[in-house]
Design a protein around this motif. Structure first.
Motif, PDB file in Angstrom:
ATOM      1  N   HIS A   1      12.791   5.743  -6.877  1.00 56.94           N
ATOM      2  CA  HIS A   1      12.325   7.049  -6.421  1.00 56.94           C
ATOM      3  C   HIS A   1      11.754   6.894  -5.017  1.00 56.94           C
ATOM      4  N   SER A   2      12.261   7.672  -4.091  1.00 53.88           N
ATOM      5  CA  SER A   2      11.853   7.535  -2.688  1.00 53.88           C
ATOM      6  C   SER A   2      10.385   7.901  -2.467  1.00 53.88           C
ATOM      7  N   GLY A   3       9.797   8.624  -3.414  1.00 50.87           N
ATOM      8  CA  GLY A   3       8.407   9.041  -3.272  1.00 50.87           C
ATOM      9  C   GLY A   3       7.438   7.878  -3.181  1.00 50.87           C
ATOM     10  N   PHE A   4       7.828   6.733  -3.751  1.00 54.94           N
ATOM     11  CA  PHE A   4       6.942   5.566  -3.696  1.00 54.94           C
ATOM     12  C   PHE A   4       6.812   5.018  -2.273  1.00 54.94           C
ATOM     13  N   GLY A   5       7.670   5.475  -1.376  1.00 56.46           N
ATOM     14  CA  GLY A   5       7.590   5.026   0.011  1.00 56.46           C
ATOM     15  C   GLY A   5       6.327   5.460   0.708  1.00 56.46           C
ATOM     16  N   VAL A   6       5.611   6.444   0.132  1.00 55.66           N
ATOM     17  CA  VAL A   6       4.382   6.931   0.748  1.00 55.66           C
ATOM     18  C   VAL A   6       3.314   5.830   0.807  1.00 55.66           C
ATOM     19  N   PHE A   7       3.434   4.853  -0.088  1.00 53.49           N
ATOM     20  CA  PHE A   7       2.438   3.776  -0.119  1.00 53.49           C
ATOM     21  C   PHE A   7       2.616   2.785   1.036  1.00 53.49           C
ATOM     22  N   GLN A   8       3.644   2.959   1.833  1.00 54.47           N
ATOM     23  CA  GLN A   8       3.812   2.119   3.005  1.00 54.47           C
ATOM     24  C   GLN A   8       2.878   2.557   4.133  1.00 54.47           C
ATOM     25  N   TYR A   9       2.344   3.769   4.028  1.00 58.95           N
ATOM     26  CA  TYR A   9       1.488   4.293   5.096  1.00 58.95           C
ATOM     27  C   TYR A   9       0.113   3.633   5.047  1.00 58.95           C
ATOM     28  N   LEU A  10      -0.301   3.118   6.183  1.00 61.06           N
ATOM     29  CA  LEU A  10      -1.603   2.443   6.271  1.00 61.06           C
ATOM     30  C   LEU A  10      -2.764   3.382   5.934  1.00 61.06           C
ATOM     31  N   THR A  11      -2.679   4.605   6.403  1.00 61.87           N
ATOM     32  CA  THR A  11      -3.782   5.535   6.176  1.00 61.87           C
ATOM     33  C   THR A  11      -4.004   5.778   4.687  1.00 61.87           C
ATOM     34  N   LEU A  12      -2.916   5.951   3.944  1.00 61.88           N
ATOM     35  CA  LEU A  12      -3.044   6.165   2.503  1.00 61.88           C
ATOM     36  C   LEU A  12      -3.619   4.935   1.820  1.00 61.88           C
ATOM     37  N   ARG A  13      -3.130   3.760   2.198  1.00 61.23           N
ATOM     38  CA  ARG A  13      -3.623   2.544   1.558  1.00 61.23           C
ATOM     39  C   ARG A  13      -5.083   2.271   1.912  1.00 61.23           C
ATOM     40  N   ALA A  14      -5.507   2.670   3.111  1.00 61.43           N
ATOM     41  CA  ALA A  14      -6.917   2.523   3.481  1.00 61.43           C
ATOM     42  C   ALA A  14      -7.795   3.430   2.618  1.00 61.43           C
ATOM     43  N   ILE A  15      -7.321   4.659   2.412  1.00 63.96           N
ATOM     44  CA  ILE A  15      -8.068   5.594   1.554  1.00 63.96           C
ATOM     45  C   ILE A  15      -8.121   5.086   0.123  1.00 63.96           C
ATOM     46  N   LEU A  16      -6.987   4.620  -0.371  1.00 64.27           N
ATOM     47  CA  LEU A  16      -6.956   4.088  -1.734  1.00 64.27           C
ATOM     48  C   LEU A  16      -7.809   2.834  -1.859  1.00 64.27           C
ATOM     49  N   GLY A  17      -7.836   2.026  -0.795  1.00 67.77           N
ATOM     50  CA  GLY A  17      -8.689   0.836  -0.793  1.00 67.77           C
ATOM     51  C   GLY A  17     -10.156   1.211  -0.899  1.00 67.77           C
ATOM     52  N   ALA A  18     -10.560   2.239  -0.153  1.00 67.07           N
ATOM     53  CA  ALA A  18     -11.953   2.693  -0.194  1.00 67.07           C
ATOM     54  C   ALA A  18     -12.301   3.242  -1.573  1.00 67.07           C
ATOM     55  N   LEU A  19     -11.416   4.057  -2.136  1.00 67.30           N
ATOM     56  CA  LEU A  19     -11.675   4.654  -3.456  1.00 67.30           C
ATOM     57  C   LEU A  19     -11.686   3.591  -4.549  1.00 67.30           C
TER      58      LEU A  19
END
Length: 360
Positions: A13-31
């Motif tokens: 599923h191409s939707g999993f490609g969103v996790f390549q974005y640094l900004t999203l992973r930084a937010i998820l890292g903080a949470l």
């Protein structure tokens, strides 16, 4: 770790490609770090209380601090666990910058743990003898700086960037190792000196870490770096995930460390957090900006240096007590007032530091 899993899942599923974005992973890292802190914080505090790992209060300190005696300490372990787990989950494990900032932070945490263990468990008031503490801090800092110098591929990786000037970047050569050493060790000890009131050190650390995360992101992004006229360093953007984890873990710890504190971080936390700010500033080449944004830490350190020098040279003290926060307490400021005002100063200084991105 999860980056590789989501990358593999993109074939389904191409939707999993969103996790390549640094900004999203930084937010998820903080949470993630925040969630870990909330989940294991109460249990860790109970364990520390059970083993009677309690704070020792200075006899010559403010009388209001006597009630803090016995409060569980070494709670900085909570921050380190949250940061390590979150960073490893959401970072690119093949990125050298991620590993150097994480391992440097954990190594300084180990040094702090030994110091705390000797003081609180072994009841040795000296803790880790100062010369040994500085020796191991120096070993770790020089190892990190030497690694960064040895693996540098671009001139920008060993330059000193001067804020507010667009075209001023000083090539340091081996001097880069010396600069990095002083930034890492100095920052570590500065945060340690500041950690004397409930929440005083951790929130400024969170704010500075968040700002350094912004610097990391734009330094590792070719277009933003070109637009802002700062050197582009490929791969350094990955440290924004670490900064996000540091922000989340710091806020999670503040939940328990806010006045009146349920737990103190101890040297295991303070030395590690200071080293984390120092090594990230070195990696993103904003050592001088760290000096601005961490102005509270600088003031606290200078107050100790000035106090000691004045007493040795003249036999007189400049401040009623050092570090600086104790001076204001002895002047009659309630502890929460000192804490919040130092926070406000940090907000102002962090904004000044961020302004250097555009004012050139």
């Amino acid at each position: 770790m999860l980056l590789y899993l989501t990358d593999w899942l993109t074939q389904f599923h191409s939707g999993f490609g969103v996790f390549q974005y640094l900004t999203l992973r930084a937010i998820l890292g903080a949470l993630t770090a925040l969630l870990i802190s909330f989940l294991i914080g109460p249990a860790m505090i109970r364990k520390l209380s059970h083993y009677q790992v309690g704070q020792v209060v200075r006899d010559d300190g403010p009388e209001s601090h006597l009630i803090k005696a016995g409060t569980p300490t070494m709670g900085g372990a909570l921050i380190l666990v949250a940061v390590a787990v979150s960073t490893l989950l959401w970072s690119d494990l093949g990125n050298k910058y991620m590993w150097v900032v994480l391992l440097t932070t954990l190594a300084f945490g180990v040094i702090g743990w030994v110091d705390d263990y000797k003081k609180l468990v072994k009841k040795d008031s000296r803790g880790l003898i100062a010369r040994w503490k500085y020796l191991w801090q120096s070993v770790v800092a020089l190892a990190a700086a030497g690694f960064l110098y040895a693996t540098a591929e671009l001139p920008a990786e060993t330059q000193l960037i001067v804020p507010f000037f667009k075209d001023v970047a000083i090539p340091l050569g081996w001097g880069f190792v010396v600069l990095a050493y002083f930034v890492i060790v100095g920052s570590s000890n500065a945060v340690n000196l500041t950690d004397g009131l409930d929440g005083l050190a951790v929130l400024p650390t969170v704010m500075v870490a968040g700002a350094l995360g912004i610097f990391a992101y734009v330094t590792g992004h070719a277009k933003f770096a070109a637009y802002l006229a700062i050197p582009f360093v490929p791969g350094v953007g990955e440290t924004v995930v670490f900064c996000g984890a540091l922000v989340g873990a710091g806020l999670g710890f503040l939940w328990f460390n806010a006045y009146p504190a349920m737990v103190f971080m101890g040297d295991i936390g303070a030395l590690a957090l200071g080293a984390a700010l120092g090594i990230v500033a070195v990696v993103v080449h904003q050592e001088l900006v760290l000096l601005i944004m961490g102005g509270v830490f600088v003031m606290e350190t200078l107050s100790v240096i000035i106090q000691v020098a004045s007493y040795k040279l003249t036999g007189k003290r400049i401040f009623r007590m050092a570090p600086l926060h104790h001076h204001f307490e002895l002047k009659g400021w309630p502890e929460p007032r000192v804490i919040v005002r130092f926070w406000i100063i940090t907000v102002i200084l962090v904004l000044v530091g961020l302004a250097t991105l555009k004012i050139r």
